[in-house]
Write a protein that holds these residues in place. Structure first.
Motif, PDB file in Angstrom:
ATOM      1  N   LYS A 209      -0.269   3.841  -2.894  1.00 34.59           N
ATOM      2  CA  LYS A 209      -0.353   5.235  -2.446  1.00 34.59           C
ATOM      3  C   LYS A 209       0.249   6.210  -3.458  1.00 34.59           C
TER       4      LYS A 209
ATOM      5  N   HIS B  86       0.827  -1.214   0.000  1.00 34.74           N
ATOM      6  CA  HIS B  86       0.000   0.000   0.000  1.00 34.74           C
ATOM      7  C   HIS B  86       0.856   1.256   0.000  1.00 34.74           C
ATOM      8  N   ASP B  87       1.826   1.328   0.923  1.00 35.43           N
ATOM      9  CA  ASP B  87       2.625   2.549   1.083  1.00 35.43           C
ATOM     10  C   ASP B  87       3.554   2.822  -0.093  1.00 35.43           C
TER      11      ASP B  87
ATOM     12  N   GLU C 216      -4.507  13.694  -0.325  1.00 32.37           N
ATOM     13  CA  GLU C 216      -3.847  12.882   0.691  1.00 32.37           C
ATOM     14  C   GLU C 216      -4.414  11.477   0.667  1.00 32.37           C
ATOM     15  N   VAL C 217      -3.567  10.501   0.932  1.00 32.81           N
ATOM     16  CA  VAL C 217      -3.982   9.108   1.084  1.00 32.81           C
ATOM     17  C   VAL C 217      -3.452   8.645   2.427  1.00 32.81           C
ATOM     18  N   ASN C 218      -4.343   8.258   3.321  1.00 36.00           N
ATOM     19  CA  ASN C 218      -3.959   7.845   4.665  1.00 36.00           C
ATOM     20  C   ASN C 218      -3.935   6.331   4.785  1.00 36.00           C
ATOM     21  N   SER C 219      -2.969   5.842   5.537  1.00 38.85           N
ATOM     22  CA  SER C 219      -2.862   4.403   5.791  1.00 38.85           C
ATOM     23  C   SER C 219      -3.292   4.121   7.220  1.00 38.85           C
TER      24      SER C 219
END
Length: 197
Positions: free
Chosen positions: A162, A157-158, A173-176
């Motif tokens: 993302k 994901h990161d 923004e994309v939050n994990s």
């Protein structure tokens, strides 16, 4: 008074019809220019200032970071409210401005003030959060796999998903959340350090 208005309207029907027509046309013209939104955004003009200090307790974050940021940002023009949160290793100061203030002007003024803040050595400088509102959180998703561990899913994901999502226009923004962050630990053996000088 009312009877005089009615009497005048009946005596001057053509004038009343013309004024009514002008009023209707003005209303139709205004309706075309009226911005209509299915979900109107009622979030005030706000800017978040975030500071990360991984080794500090909430009390130390409050004393060494949050207080300094608040003092630097207090007294800004058109500032309505200043709110803050101090957590373990994280400080967030939220500035709320009057509704007529342009968000870019607010960010510019805050950026100038952030340059004047002096924080203890080893603490990264404060940064502004992305331009977003309470209605900006659009999409939630879950990554699942029968073969990958939680650490591997978080890494995918990161480092893969993302960056791709952040390249989409309009995504701020994309939050994990969740998963296990892959970490590398260096364990120092003092005896071997002495041997190597």
């Amino acid at each position: 008074m009312l009877s005089a208005i009615i009497r005048w309207s009946l005596e001057n029907r053509l004038v009343v019809l013309v004024l009514t027509g002008v009023l209707v046309l003005t209303g139709l013209w205004s309706l075309r220019k009226l911005p209509i939104d299915a979900f109107p955004d009622t979030t005030p003009v706000q800017v978040q200032v975030n500071t990360v200090a991984p080794s500090l307790s909430p009390k130390e974050v409050e004393q060494q970071i949050t207080l300094r940021v608040e003092l630097a940002l207090s007294g800004l023009p058109h500032l309505k409210a200043l709110r803050s949160v101090s957590k373990f290793g994280f400080s967030q100061v939220i500035t709320i401005f009057d509704d007529e203030v342009d968000i870019y002007l607010a960010r510019q003024v805050i950026s100038e003030r952030l340059q004047t803040i002096e924080l203890p050595e080893g603490i990264s400088p404060p940064t502004m959060g992305p331009i977003s509102t309470g209605l900006g959180e659009i999409f939630h998703y879950i990554l699942r796999s029968d073969t990958l561990s939680l650490t591997e899913l978080r890494t995918v994901h990161d480092w893969v998903l993302k960056p791709i999502m952040l390249s989409v226009p309009g995504v701020a923004e994309v939050n994990s959340w969740g998963g296990l962050v892959k970490q590398y630990h260096v364990l120092v053996d003092p005896q071997r350090l002495i041997e190597h000088g």
